[in-house]
Design an enzyme around this catalytic site. Structure first.
Site, PDB file in Angstrom:
ATOM      1  N   ASP A  79      13.777   0.463 -28.964  1.00 58.39           N
ATOM      2  CA  ASP A  79      12.868  -0.380 -29.095  1.00 58.39           C
ATOM      3  C   ASP A  79      12.796  -1.718 -29.689  1.00 58.39           C
ATOM      4  OD1 ASP A  79      10.051  -1.658 -29.287  1.00 58.39           O
ATOM      5  OD2 ASP A  79       9.269   0.232 -29.846  1.00 58.39           O
ATOM      6  N   ASN A 106      16.288 -10.849 -22.916  1.00 57.76           N
ATOM      7  CA  ASN A 106      15.449 -10.765 -21.911  1.00 57.76           C
ATOM      8  C   ASN A 106      14.071  -9.907 -21.802  1.00 57.76           C
ATOM      9  OD1 ASN A 106      15.200 -10.339 -18.636  1.00 57.76           O
ATOM     10  ND2 ASN A 106      15.451  -8.496 -19.505  1.00 57.76           N
ATOM     11  N   SER A 158       9.206 -18.882 -19.619  1.00 55.60           N
ATOM     12  CA  SER A 158       8.231 -18.497 -18.298  1.00 55.60           C
ATOM     13  C   SER A 158       7.692 -19.815 -17.941  1.00 55.60           C
ATOM     14  CB  SER A 158       7.254 -17.385 -18.860  1.00 55.60           C
ATOM     15  OG  SER A 158       6.291 -17.335 -17.479  1.00 55.60           O
ATOM     16  N   TYR A 171       0.532 -14.196 -24.003  1.00 52.52           N
ATOM     17  CA  TYR A 171       1.918 -14.239 -23.427  1.00 52.52           C
ATOM     18  C   TYR A 171       2.211 -15.734 -23.485  1.00 52.52           C
ATOM     19  CZ  TYR A 171       5.174 -13.701 -19.722  1.00 52.52           C
ATOM     20  OH  TYR A 171       6.530 -13.631 -19.038  1.00 52.52           O
ATOM     21  N   LYS A 175       5.530 -17.615 -25.035  1.00 51.47           N
ATOM     22  CA  LYS A 175       6.465 -18.187 -24.261  1.00 51.47           C
ATOM     23  C   LYS A 175       6.725 -19.510 -24.434  1.00 51.47           C
ATOM     24  CE  LYS A 175       8.228 -14.392 -21.897  1.00 51.47           C
ATOM     25  NZ  LYS A 175       9.722 -14.140 -22.129  1.00 51.47           N
ATOM     26  N   ILE A 204       8.912 -13.957 -10.104  1.00 54.46           N
ATOM     27  CA  ILE A 204      10.277 -13.140  -9.747  1.00 54.46           C
ATOM     28  C   ILE A 204       9.608 -11.937  -9.306  1.00 54.46           C
ATOM     29  CG2 ILE A 204      12.495 -12.402 -10.459  1.00 54.46           C
ATOM     30  CD1 ILE A 204      12.039 -15.431 -10.746  1.00 54.46           C
TER      31      ILE A 204
HETATM   32  P1  NAI Z   1       9.933  -6.681 -17.001  1.00 58.10           P
HETATM   33  O1  NAI Z   1       8.624  -6.347 -17.785  1.00 58.10           O
HETATM   34  O2  NAI Z   1       9.909  -5.872 -15.786  1.00 58.10           O
HETATM   35  O3  NAI Z   1      11.238  -5.808 -17.592  1.00 58.10           O
HETATM   36  C1  NAI Z   1      11.405  -6.078 -19.115  1.00 58.10           C
HETATM   37  C2  NAI Z   1      12.552  -4.776 -19.443  1.00 58.10           C
HETATM   38  O4  NAI Z   1      12.360  -4.714 -20.734  1.00 58.10           O
HETATM   39  C3  NAI Z   1      12.209  -3.478 -18.563  1.00 58.10           C
HETATM   40  O5  NAI Z   1      13.426  -2.730 -18.454  1.00 58.10           O
HETATM   41  C4  NAI Z   1      11.667  -2.709 -19.912  1.00 58.10           C
HETATM   42  O6  NAI Z   1      11.740  -1.460 -20.048  1.00 58.10           O
HETATM   43  C5  NAI Z   1      12.091  -3.276 -21.041  1.00 58.10           C
HETATM   44  N1  NAI Z   1      11.426  -3.325 -22.246  1.00 58.10           N
HETATM   45  C6  NAI Z   1      10.045  -3.479 -22.408  1.00 58.10           C
HETATM   46  N2  NAI Z   1       9.566  -3.286 -23.663  1.00 58.10           N
HETATM   47  C7  NAI Z   1      10.724  -3.065 -24.271  1.00 58.10           C
HETATM   48  C8  NAI Z   1      10.939  -2.961 -25.773  1.00 58.10           C
HETATM   49  N3  NAI Z   1       9.825  -2.773 -26.634  1.00 58.10           N
HETATM   50  N4  NAI Z   1      12.238  -2.369 -26.030  1.00 58.10           N
HETATM   51  C9  NAI Z   1      13.282  -2.399 -25.153  1.00 58.10           C
HETATM   52  N5  NAI Z   1      13.015  -2.701 -23.938  1.00 58.10           N
HETATM   53  C10 NAI Z   1      11.803  -2.937 -23.488  1.00 58.10           C
HETATM   54  O7  NAI Z   1      10.288  -7.981 -17.041  1.00 58.10           O
HETATM   55  P2  NAI Z   1      10.784  -8.889 -15.915  1.00 58.10           P
HETATM   56  O8  NAI Z   1       9.974  -9.339 -14.970  1.00 58.10           O
HETATM   57  O9  NAI Z   1      12.140  -8.233 -15.560  1.00 58.10           O
HETATM   58  O10 NAI Z   1      11.122 -10.109 -16.709  1.00 58.10           O
HETATM   59  C11 NAI Z   1      12.197 -10.294 -17.706  1.00 58.10           C
HETATM   60  C12 NAI Z   1      12.168 -11.597 -18.523  1.00 58.10           C
HETATM   61  O11 NAI Z   1      11.719 -12.519 -17.752  1.00 58.10           O
HETATM   62  C13 NAI Z   1      10.633 -11.170 -19.434  1.00 58.10           C
HETATM   63  O12 NAI Z   1      11.168 -12.042 -20.636  1.00 58.10           O
HETATM   64  C14 NAI Z   1       9.707 -12.095 -18.821  1.00 58.10           C
HETATM   65  O13 NAI Z   1       8.565 -12.348 -19.665  1.00 58.10           O
HETATM   66  C15 NAI Z   1      10.496 -13.157 -18.079  1.00 58.10           C
HETATM   67  N6  NAI Z   1       9.736 -13.753 -17.080  1.00 58.10           N
HETATM   68  C16 NAI Z   1       9.559 -13.042 -15.871  1.00 58.10           C
HETATM   69  C17 NAI Z   1       8.909 -13.565 -14.670  1.00 58.10           C
HETATM   70  C18 NAI Z   1       8.700 -12.690 -13.485  1.00 58.10           C
HETATM   71  O14 NAI Z   1       7.978 -13.272 -12.708  1.00 58.10           O
HETATM   72  N7  NAI Z   1       9.167 -11.242 -13.241  1.00 58.10           N
HETATM   73  C19 NAI Z   1       8.401 -14.605 -14.791  1.00 58.10           C
HETATM   74  C20 NAI Z   1       8.807 -15.416 -15.898  1.00 58.10           C
HETATM   75  C21 NAI Z   1       9.327 -14.954 -17.181  1.00 58.10           C
END
Ligand code: NAI
Length: 265
Positions: A79, A106, A158, A171, A175, A204
């Site tokens: 975590d 990430n 973001s 958020y 960011k 994304i």
């Molecule tokens: P997501 O929320 O789908 O996945 C993030 C990953 O982090 C997941 O595998 C989740 O299980 C893991 N996670 C969550 N909380 C956790 C914790 N406390 N400890 C360990 N792992 C944890 O995020 P996504 O969409 O894949 O995005 C990745 C990054 O890109 C993030 O920082 C997000 O804010 C940023 N982002 C994403 C966008 C999108 O459209 N998907 C747009 C802009 C930024």
């Protein structure tokens, strides 16, 4: 219309031979953009260590990549909001090969929230998952990169702050903070050969986004507003991370690189 899988395959054929020598730590690597990052670095031959809360998805990803012939990543449950545990797992990743070359911050969570009802507990949680862990992971990684005389840190920002999405006020504060943090850490770490950059993704459309937030109408609107009218996926982000991690970008630091198909341009 360009098939995103075709676009990604083309980008992934880029090779950065220096990455095969590197140890790369990725947070939140089990699903979404993180899974694309883990796959992309593993396919470059890098020693990838990743952490996530989602054990099932993390283990499945390791198995899938090994079956595809990539260098099998090292996965641990962690975590990232637990700073002591995060520091410890970064140290364990460094111990795999006795070095740590790349940190990819990430992990995140874009839980929607109402600015009229957000309380302090939500604020603190949002800081811990969207900003705080990036800072302390960078601090811990730098403690290894400094004596090595080099490294690359990639933070995740973001486009959402620029869009002013009302359901993402906290958020977006975090960011935006990632960008300021990136610039300060870049200046602080540069003397030791450590570059610090951020990636600013657009919309994304990961499986989670499609399941939780983005309706078909939202997707049509978003892709319509992008200059490139197609769905963006995690594999569209990973090639930029490879570039920022490799010596190919060795004069680039303190930057936030937007990958959004023109959404905010
Ligand atoms: P997501 O929320 O789908 O996945 C993030 C990953 O982090 C997941 O595998 C989740 O299980 C893991 N996670 C969550 N909380 C956790 C914790 N406390 N400890 C360990 N792992 C944890 O995020 P996504 O969409 O894949 O995005 C990745 C990054 O890109 C993030 O920082 C997000 O804010 C940023 N982002 C994403 C966008 C999108 O459209 N998907 C747009 C802009 C930024």
């Amino acid at each position: 219309m360009i098939d995103p899988s075709e676009a990604s395959r083309a980008a992934w054929t880029a090779r950065y031979p220096d990455l095969a020598e590197k140890t790369v730590f990725i947070s939140g690597g089990a699903t979404g953009i993180g899974a694309s990052l883990v796959g992309a670095f593993a396919k470059q031959g890098a020693r990838v260590a990743f952490v996530d809360l989602n054990v099932e998805a993390g283990e499945a990803l390791v198995e899938r990549l090994a079956a595809e012939g990539a260098r099998a990543p090292w996965f641990r449950t962690c975590d990232v909001t637990d700073t002591s545990a995060l520091r410890a797992v970064i140290d364990s990743a460094q111990a795999l090969e006795g070095r740590l070359d790349v940190l990819v911050n990430n992990a995140g969570n874009d839980q929607r929230h109402n600015p009229e009802t957000v309380d302090e507990a939500f604020w603190e949680w949002c800081v811990s998952i969207n900003l705080r862990h990036q800072y302390f992971a960078a601090q811990q990684a730098f403690s290894w990169m400094k004596p090595q005389g080099g490294g690359a840190i990639i933070n995740f920002a973001s486009v959402a702050p620029r869009l002013g999405i009302p359901e993402l006020s906290v958020y977006n504060a975090m960011k935006s903070g990632v960008v300021g943090m990136t610039r300060s850490l870049s200046k602080a770490f540069a003397a030791h050969g450590v570059r610090v950059n951020a990636i600013t993704p657009g919309a994304i459309l990961t499986p989670k986004q499609l399941e939780k937030w983005i309706t078909p109408e939202d997707e049509a609107r978003l892709t319509g507003e992008q200059h490139l009218h197609r769905r963006l996926v995690g594999d569209d982000i990973a090639p930029t991370a490879l570039f920022l991690a490799s010596a190919a970008s060795n004069a680039i630091t303190s930057q936030a690189i937007t990958v959004d198909a023109g959404l905010t341009a």
